[in-house]
Design a protein around this motif. Structure first.
Motif, PDB file in Angstrom:
ATOM      1  N   UNK A   7       0.847  -1.194   0.000  1.00  0.00           N
ATOM      2  CA  UNK A   7       0.000   0.000   0.000  1.00  0.00           C
ATOM      3  C   UNK A   7       0.883   1.246   0.000  1.00  0.00           C
ATOM      4  N   UNK A   8       0.435   2.290  -0.649  1.00  0.00           N
ATOM      5  CA  UNK A   8       1.162   3.555  -0.630  1.00  0.00           C
ATOM      6  C   UNK A   8       2.435   3.528  -1.449  1.00  0.00           C
ATOM      7  N   UNK A   9       3.404   4.310  -0.992  1.00  0.00           N
ATOM      8  CA  UNK A   9       4.683   4.445  -1.683  1.00  0.00           C
ATOM      9  C   UNK A   9       5.810   4.182  -0.687  1.00  0.00           C
ATOM     10  N   UNK A  10       6.150   2.921  -0.444  1.00  0.00           N
ATOM     11  CA  UNK A  10       7.103   2.576   0.600  1.00  0.00           C
ATOM     12  C   UNK A  10       8.541   3.016   0.324  1.00  0.00           C
ATOM     13  N   UNK A  11       8.872   3.343  -0.927  1.00  0.00           N
ATOM     14  CA  UNK A  11      10.238   3.722  -1.258  1.00  0.00           C
ATOM     15  C   UNK A  11      10.392   5.235  -1.406  1.00  0.00           C
ATOM     16  N   UNK A  12       9.374   5.978  -0.946  1.00  0.00           N
ATOM     17  CA  UNK A  12       9.372   7.433  -1.055  1.00  0.00           C
ATOM     18  C   UNK A  12       9.165   8.052   0.316  1.00  0.00           C
ATOM     19  N   UNK A  13       9.999   9.036   0.646  1.00  0.00           N
ATOM     20  CA  UNK A  13       9.839   9.777   1.896  1.00  0.00           C
ATOM     21  C   UNK A  13       8.618  10.687   1.820  1.00  0.00           C
ATOM     22  N   UNK A  14       7.994  11.028   2.947  1.00  0.00           N
ATOM     23  CA  UNK A  14       6.800  11.872   2.923  1.00  0.00           C
ATOM     24  C   UNK A  14       6.964  13.188   2.158  1.00  0.00           C
ATOM     25  N   UNK A  15       8.098  13.859   2.266  1.00  0.00           N
ATOM     26  CA  UNK A  15       8.304  15.113   1.541  1.00  0.00           C
ATOM     27  C   UNK A  15       8.936  14.922   0.179  1.00  0.00           C
ATOM     28  N   UNK A  16       9.138  13.686  -0.232  1.00  0.00           N
ATOM     29  CA  UNK A  16       9.806  13.381  -1.492  1.00  0.00           C
ATOM     30  C   UNK A  16      11.265  13.025  -1.257  1.00  0.00           C
ATOM     31  N   UNK A  17      11.805  12.222  -2.111  1.00  0.00           N
ATOM     32  CA  UNK A  17      13.199  11.793  -1.988  1.00  0.00           C
ATOM     33  C   UNK A  17      14.147  12.848  -2.544  1.00  0.00           C
ATOM     34  N   UNK A  18      15.364  12.919  -1.989  1.00  0.00           N
ATOM     35  CA  UNK A  18      16.353  13.836  -2.560  1.00  0.00           C
ATOM     36  C   UNK A  18      16.804  13.345  -3.932  1.00  0.00           C
ATOM     37  N   UNK A  19      17.184  14.266  -4.793  1.00  0.00           N
ATOM     38  CA  UNK A  19      17.714  13.905  -6.096  1.00  0.00           C
ATOM     39  C   UNK A  19      18.965  13.057  -5.904  1.00  0.00           C
ATOM     40  N   UNK A  20      19.201  12.109  -6.801  1.00  0.00           N
ATOM     41  CA  UNK A  20      20.351  11.217  -6.669  1.00  0.00           C
ATOM     42  C   UNK A  20      21.659  12.008  -6.611  1.00  0.00           C
ATOM     43  N   UNK A  21      21.713  13.172  -7.252  1.00  0.00           N
ATOM     44  CA  UNK A  21      22.951  13.963  -7.223  1.00  0.00           C
ATOM     45  C   UNK A  21      23.301  14.431  -5.816  1.00  0.00           C
ATOM     46  N   UNK A  22      22.312  14.503  -4.923  1.00  0.00           N
ATOM     47  CA  UNK A  22      22.550  14.929  -3.542  1.00  0.00           C
ATOM     48  C   UNK A  22      23.116  13.815  -2.676  1.00  0.00           C
ATOM     49  N   UNK A  23      22.929  12.565  -3.049  1.00  0.00           N
ATOM     50  CA  UNK A  23      23.397  11.440  -2.234  1.00  0.00           C
ATOM     51  C   UNK A  23      24.336  10.517  -2.997  1.00  0.00           C
ATOM     52  N   UNK A  24      24.665  10.852  -4.240  1.00  0.00           N
ATOM     53  CA  UNK A  24      25.510   9.998  -5.077  1.00  0.00           C
ATOM     54  C   UNK A  24      26.885   9.803  -4.447  1.00  0.00           C
ATOM     55  N   UNK A  25      27.415   8.607  -4.615  1.00  0.00           N
ATOM     56  CA  UNK A  25      28.773   8.324  -4.141  1.00  0.00           C
ATOM     57  C   UNK A  25      29.797   8.593  -5.239  1.00  0.00           C
ATOM     58  N   UNK A  26      29.353   8.692  -6.499  1.00  0.00           N
ATOM     59  CA  UNK A  26      30.221   9.124  -7.594  1.00  0.00           C
ATOM     60  C   UNK A  26      29.349   9.717  -8.695  1.00  0.00           C
ATOM     61  N   UNK A  27      29.933  10.662  -9.438  1.00  0.00           N
ATOM     62  CA  UNK A  27      29.202  11.327 -10.516  1.00  0.00           C
ATOM     63  C   UNK A  27      30.128  11.607 -11.678  1.00  0.00           C
ATOM     64  N   UNK A  28      29.577  11.537 -12.882  1.00  0.00           N
ATOM     65  CA  UNK A  28      30.285  11.973 -14.080  1.00  0.00           C
ATOM     66  C   UNK A  28      29.291  12.799 -14.892  1.00  0.00           C
ATOM     67  N   UNK A  29      29.724  13.240 -16.049  1.00  0.00           N
ATOM     68  CA  UNK A  29      28.851  14.057 -16.877  1.00  0.00           C
ATOM     69  C   UNK A  29      27.592  13.296 -17.291  1.00  0.00           C
ATOM     70  N   UNK A  30      27.732  11.975 -17.475  1.00  0.00           N
ATOM     71  CA  UNK A  30      26.626  11.194 -18.025  1.00  0.00           C
ATOM     72  C   UNK A  30      25.912  10.286 -17.035  1.00  0.00           C
ATOM     73  N   UNK A  31      26.460  10.129 -15.851  1.00  0.00           N
ATOM     74  CA  UNK A  31      25.840   9.183 -14.920  1.00  0.00           C
ATOM     75  C   UNK A  31      26.148   9.546 -13.472  1.00  0.00           C
ATOM     76  N   UNK A  32      25.181   9.253 -12.612  1.00  0.00           N
ATOM     77  CA  UNK A  32      25.329   9.416 -11.159  1.00  0.00           C
ATOM     78  C   UNK A  32      25.120   8.045 -10.538  1.00  0.00           C
ATOM     79  N   UNK A  33      25.986   7.691  -9.600  1.00  0.00           N
ATOM     80  CA  UNK A  33      25.954   6.364  -8.995  1.00  0.00           C
ATOM     81  C   UNK A  33      25.853   6.483  -7.489  1.00  0.00           C
ATOM     82  N   UNK A  34      25.057   5.607  -6.891  1.00  0.00           N
ATOM     83  CA  UNK A  34      24.995   5.500  -5.438  1.00  0.00           C
ATOM     84  C   UNK A  34      25.269   4.040  -5.084  1.00  0.00           C
ATOM     85  N   UNK A  35      26.222   3.844  -4.199  1.00  0.00           N
ATOM     86  CA  UNK A  35      26.534   2.515  -3.694  1.00  0.00           C
ATOM     87  C   UNK A  35      26.309   2.538  -2.196  1.00  0.00           C
ATOM     88  N   UNK A  36      25.531   1.598  -1.729  1.00  0.00           N
ATOM     89  CA  UNK A  36      25.184   1.500  -0.307  1.00  0.00           C
ATOM     90  C   UNK A  36      25.256   0.032   0.056  1.00  0.00           C
TER      91      UNK A  36
END
Length: 152
Positions: free
Chosen positions: A91-120
């Motif tokens: 039910x609902x949106x279990x993978x989304x925070x109530x105010x919305x998720x931050x953009x991947x660029x805000x939590x990315x562990x690496x970034x390039x011109x063409x791709x942003x990556x998050x490793x956890x």
């Protein structure tokens, strides 16, 4: 009373953790957004995404050979090592925070011109420059595009 204080402390810690960048040793989920796809990576390396509208999905049967899933999918997850990426129907949106998720660029562990990556932990998700999301966890992966979901 002690139980209530413990619960309050755990809840407060969880809310504080959502505001911090991703770290591989973090015991809390990491939430991120790529376009309209909201996703999270759990401490147990499970990964899931909420999609803004239902999309078609193909499900692997024999290696790369996939069959269409019956009906459109609005949530995709990798949560078990013995099961490929698959739809889930919470039910609902279990993978989304109530105010919305931050953009991947805000939590990315690496970034390039063409791709942003998050490793956890043992899970990696990347955002391609066309707005697609690819996540790999527990020996499986999925790709979500505006046209559909492909499970591996």
């Amino acid at each position: 009373m002690t139980r209530a204080i413990g619960l309050f402390t755990a809840t407060a810690a969880a809310f504080l953790a959502f505001a911090t960048p991703a770290e591989a040793d973090s015991p809390t989920p990491v939430y991120f957004r790529v376009g309209n796809f909201n996703c999270s990576i759990a401490p147990d390396d499970s990964v899931g995404c909420d999609l803004p509208q239902p999309l078609p999905m193909d499900f692997p049967i024999l290696g790369e050979f996939g069959l269409p899933w019956l009906g459109p999918v609005q949530h995709v997850v990798i949560d078990l090592p013995w099961l490929p990426a698959h739809p889930t129907y919470p039910p609902g949106t279990p993978f989304t925070l109530p105010g919305g998720n931050p953009d991947i660029s805000e939590v990315a562990t690496s970034q390039s011109m063409y791709q942003k990556t998050i490793t956890h932990g043992g899970t990696t998700c990347l955002a391609g420059f066309m707005g697609d999301v690819t996540c790999t966890a527990k020996g499986h992966s999925f790709v979500v595009t505006v046209y559909g979901i492909h499970a591996h």
